[in-house]
Design a protein around this motif. Structure first.
Motif, mmCIF file in Angstrom:
data_model
loop_
_atom_site.group_PDB
_atom_site.id
_atom_site.type_symbol
_atom_site.label_atom_id
_atom_site.label_comp_id
_atom_site.label_asym_id
_atom_site.label_seq_id
_atom_site.Cartn_x
_atom_site.Cartn_y
_atom_site.Cartn_z
ATOM 1 N N ARG A 153 45.515 24.982 21.447
ATOM 2 C CA ARG A 153 46.879 25.288 21.851
ATOM 3 C C ARG A 153 47.426 26.579 21.292
ATOM 4 N NH1 ARG A 153 50.382 19.780 21.554
ATOM 5 N NH2 ARG A 153 52.232 20.994 21.941
ATOM 6 N N LEU A 154 47.327 26.737 19.981
ATOM 7 C CA LEU A 154 47.977 27.897 19.358
ATOM 8 C C LEU A 154 47.321 29.194 19.826
ATOM 9 C CD1 LEU A 154 50.142 28.852 17.427
ATOM 10 C CD2 LEU A 154 48.483 28.724 15.588
ATOM 11 N N ILE A 155 45.987 29.165 19.920
ATOM 12 C CA ILE A 155 45.264 30.363 20.342
ATOM 13 C C ILE A 155 45.650 30.732 21.770
ATOM 14 C CG2 ILE A 155 42.969 31.270 20.854
ATOM 15 C CD1 ILE A 155 42.779 30.980 18.064
ATOM 16 N N LEU A 156 45.745 29.719 22.634
ATOM 17 C CA LEU A 156 46.111 29.987 24.020
ATOM 18 C C LEU A 156 47.531 30.549 24.091
ATOM 19 C CD1 LEU A 156 45.225 29.818 26.934
ATOM 20 C CD2 LEU A 156 46.072 27.500 27.042
ATOM 21 N N LEU A 158 49.023 32.166 21.759
ATOM 22 C CA LEU A 158 48.939 33.535 21.219
ATOM 23 C C LEU A 158 48.515 34.512 22.304
ATOM 24 C CD1 LEU A 158 47.186 33.377 17.733
ATOM 25 C CD2 LEU A 158 49.462 34.179 18.253
ATOM 26 N N ALA A 159 47.461 34.113 23.039
ATOM 27 C CA ALA A 159 46.943 35.009 24.069
ATOM 28 C C ALA A 159 47.994 35.243 25.154
ATOM 29 C CB ALA A 159 45.666 34.440 24.671
ATOM 30 N N PHE A 160 48.718 34.181 25.530
ATOM 31 C CA PHE A 160 49.764 34.329 26.535
ATOM 32 C C PHE A 160 50.850 35.285 26.050
ATOM 33 C CE2 PHE A 160 48.495 30.352 28.795
ATOM 34 C CZ PHE A 160 48.444 30.925 30.045
ATOM 35 N N ALA A 162 50.564 37.520 23.857
ATOM 36 C CA ALA A 162 50.018 38.860 23.738
ATOM 37 C C ALA A 162 50.185 39.626 25.043
ATOM 38 C CB ALA A 162 48.537 38.789 23.358
ATOM 39 N N VAL A 163 50.024 38.916 26.155
ATOM 40 C CA VAL A 163 50.127 39.580 27.447
ATOM 41 C C VAL A 163 51.576 39.683 27.907
ATOM 42 C CG1 VAL A 163 49.453 39.483 29.856
ATOM 43 C CG2 VAL A 163 47.857 38.804 28.100
ATOM 44 N N LEU A 164 52.338 38.580 27.740
ATOM 45 C CA LEU A 164 53.705 38.567 28.236
ATOM 46 C C LEU A 164 54.628 39.412 27.371
ATOM 47 C CD1 LEU A 164 53.962 34.727 28.919
ATOM 48 C CD2 LEU A 164 53.723 36.508 30.637
#
Lengths: 309, 364
Positions: A153-156, A158-160, A162-164
């Motif tokens: 969860r946290l990594i996902l 984070l990645a979101f 990072a892009v948004l």
């Protein structure tokens, strides 16, 4: 909640506990009242409820409880230890930490509320449709759900982010995207147990459309498990939001978000302990409150889980 | 919903047929079950890459800029654009991405100017070391706590363990880490501060596995081993709070299920001691169920270490992802996300397989 006021207690109590309810409304009230009685008998759950009530009151009455909105800087007054004037001290810009905690309650509620509003309908929709319609629809929807379920969860999140880009709304969106999947699973499991129930078949025989059956007959029965799960998930949502805030990816300064407050307080940890310690206690208390409440709700609403005592 | 209105019955029939293909022989059925299992795992992996592809390539307004950063020269920009195949259709771009991942090519990090995979291999052992020790903490403390709570159901000790568990679920780990540093490092001075070892020990032990405890022990550098162990205690303990809470709660609930079974009554009637009933009978069955739980915990700690690594300056994969994120190093972020996601799913699959081997009832 449904606790009867003392003045009308005798009549109301009788009405609520009568063995022969006169109307559907009365029966419904009775059920709620009995659930409330069993909930109220659980001191741990009541403690959780009390914490959440305090949080909501704090958020609602923030202008009354504080002198400002938690963002006024008084640079001459920076890094003051807790005192009568500043209960929790002041931060590196001279802002009152008590004020910021109280206003931060709004942000916390805003995050969990918004995530809940996104996640519950999405989860219910995916889960009930998959469970009721079945076939390929079920397979595809559940495969997608499983993929989101399988992702850390946290990594996902984070990645979101990072892009948004960092920010409160994007953090909410990222958390929602990583949180909806268990709700779909639960709603599907509930739907599977009731899809062949007699009242569903009766509705079908009467010519109700699939959409109508799902919306009016299946969804209401899934709600209680979903709400229990949401309450238990609230703590996780708060912790993820605080973690994103701590990393500087959630609410942006000067918003008094608790995780971000810990992050700035970190630099002053050794000499001014209150900067980072107090927001952490606030996060701990609130997520503890939701966990206690969720545990209690599960015992009341979901007797199949066997309870905890 | 609309296209399926009225088609309810046929589609549900189809689902039943899917679920129950008439098995010609037990062996074939077994193979079919394994094949089904394997294909669902494969689908999950493909789904993971699809999500990261969407995050990394579809969502940014300019994926090239997201990868090379705004300081890159036009040549670099054009080269990356060509390499990503951005002029091609989306599905083809995804296939290129997938084949690159299959070959271990996650692109180049602009922060370290090395291939992302090399970076991940360098940073991963630190996370592995931390998560492993934390899981061991969690198991060693959580299981006895869960058993104790189940055996004393409803008594004071049960409530205390429940509160400890709820604390583990509720506490922000990064905050707990800061407080622990304040108390045990700055205040009492019992434990060392952030980092994996003291700076003056750096570079003495030759890096073989990348796991300092292992490397130093193999090379007989016991002083460094002790130092590394002391550095591990706090971050591992922080990370273990969640593991401990989860394992204790599940152990308690599994244990209660077992203790209410008839075979336990039989064992008691037979006159076995309470210790034998609990540990030899009930707990042996619980242990099998716990395999999955421990696997889940281990996987979640691998990813949960992001915040802990930030607090303790632990040079692991979590810190790699977050620092890359702040340097707008998209290749590294996405690469790290894919690898952690794969490990997460992989560990879950492994624990599932282990469970099937150990528990005869789980054989299909």
């Amino acid at each position: 909640m449904t606790n009867p006021p003392a003045t009308s207690a005798p009549g109301l109590k009788e009405w609520l506990l009568s063995d022969t309810p006169q109307s559907a409304a009365q029966a419904r009230c009775q059920r709620l009242y009995l659930a409330w009685l069993s909930f109220a008998a659980n001191p741990i759950a009541m403690l959780g409820l009390a914490i959440i009530v305090v949080l909501v009151v704090m958020a609602a009455a923030a202008p009354l409880l504080t002198g400002g909105d938690g963002t006024e800087q008084t640079l001459s007054n920076r890094l003051q230890p807790p005192s009568g004037a500043h209960w929790f001290g002041t931060d590196e810009l001279g802002r009152d930490i008590y004020d910021r905690i109280v206003w931060g309650a709004r942000i916390t509620l805003y995050i969990v509320g918004l995530v809940g509003i996104i996640v519950v309908p999405v989860g219910l929709f995916v889960g009930t449709v998959a469970g009721y319609v079945g076939g390929w629809v079920d397979i595809i929807l559940m495969r997608v759900t499983d993929i989101f379920l399988a992702f850390p969860r946290l990594i996902l999140a984070l990645a979101f982010v990072a892009v948004l880009g960092p920010g409160l709304e994007n953090a909410v969106l990222a958390i929602a995207l990583t949180t909806w999947s268990p709700f779909a699973r639960i709603a599907r499991a509930e739907t599977l147990t009731i899809r062949n129930a007699e009242h569903i078949l009766a509705a079908k025989v009467q010519g109700a459309s699939t959409a109508r059956i799902i919306l009016h007959h299946v969804t209401p029965l899934c709600l209680s498990s979903v709400i229990v799960r949401l309450t238990l998930d609230m703590a996780g949502i708060i912790l993820t939001a605080a973690g994103l805030g701590f990393l500087g990816l959630g609410a942006q300064p000067p918003l008094p978000e608790w995780g971000a407050m810990i992050s700035t307080g970190r630099q002053y940890m050794l000499d001014q302990w209150w900067l980072a310690t107090i927001p952490g206690i606030a996060i701990l208390t609130v997520s503890m409150g939701f966990n206690l409440l969720g545990d209690g709700l599960r015992d009341v609403l979901d007797p199949r889980s066997g309870g905890s005592s | 919903m609309a296209p399926n209105a009225g088609g309810v019955k046929t589609s549900s029939d189809a689902a039943e047929q899917d679920a129950l293909p008439v098995p010609p022989s037990p062996v074939l059925a077994r193979v079919a079950a394994i094949a089904k299992h394997a294909s669902s795992i494969l689908l999950t992996f493909i789904g993971l890459t699809a999500i990261t592809f969407i995050i990394g390539r579809v969502m940014p307004a300019d994926p090239v800029l997201a990868i090379v950063g705004d300081r890159a020269s036009q040549d670099v920009y054009d080269a990356v654009r060509l390499q990503l195949g951005l002029d091609k259709p989306l599905i083809q771009q995804y296939l290129i991405y997938l084949s690159n991942i299959a070959q271990g090519d996650f692109g180049t990090s602009i922060m370290t100017t090395r291939p992302v995979l090399d970076d991940i291999i360098r940073f991963f052992p630190a996370t592995l070391e931390l998560a492993t020790i934390a899981t061991i903490f969690g198991v060693l403390l959580g299981i006895p706590m869960g058993v104790l709570a189940a055996v004393n159901q409803g008594r004071l000790i049960d409530h205390i363990i429940r509160i400890i568990g709820l604390f583990g679920y509720s506490v922000p780990i990064f905050w707990l880490g800061l407080v622990a540093l304040l108390v045990f490092y700055a205040g009492l001075g019992w434990l060392p501060g952030p980092g994996r070892i003291e700076v003056y020990y750096d570079g003495i032990v030759e890096t073989r596995s990348g796991i300092i405890l292992l490397d130093s022990a193999l090379q007989g550098e016991w002083e460094i081993f002790r130092n590394a162990l002391a550095h591990l205690v706090l971050p591992a303990a922080m990370l273990a709070t969640f593991a401990l809470a989860y394992i204790a709660r599940m152990t308690r609930s599994f244990m209660l299920d077992q203790l209410n079974q008839e075979y336990i009554l039989t064992a008691r009637v037979k006159g076995l001691s309470e210790g034998a009933v609990i540990w030899k009978h009930a707990f042996r069955n619980v242990l099998v169920q716990l395999i999955t739980i421990i696997g889940l915990t281990y996987a979640s700690l691998l990813e949960g270490s992001v915040l802990t690594e930030t607090i303790f300056a632990w040079p692991g994969i979590g810190q790699y992802i977050t620092t890359s994120l702040f340097n707008a190093d998209m290749n590294a972020v996405i690469g790290g996300t894919v690898v952690v996601g794969f490990c997460f799913v992989g560990i879950n699959v492994l624990s599932d397989i282990l469970y099937r081997i150990v528990d005869p009832r789980a054989h299909d």
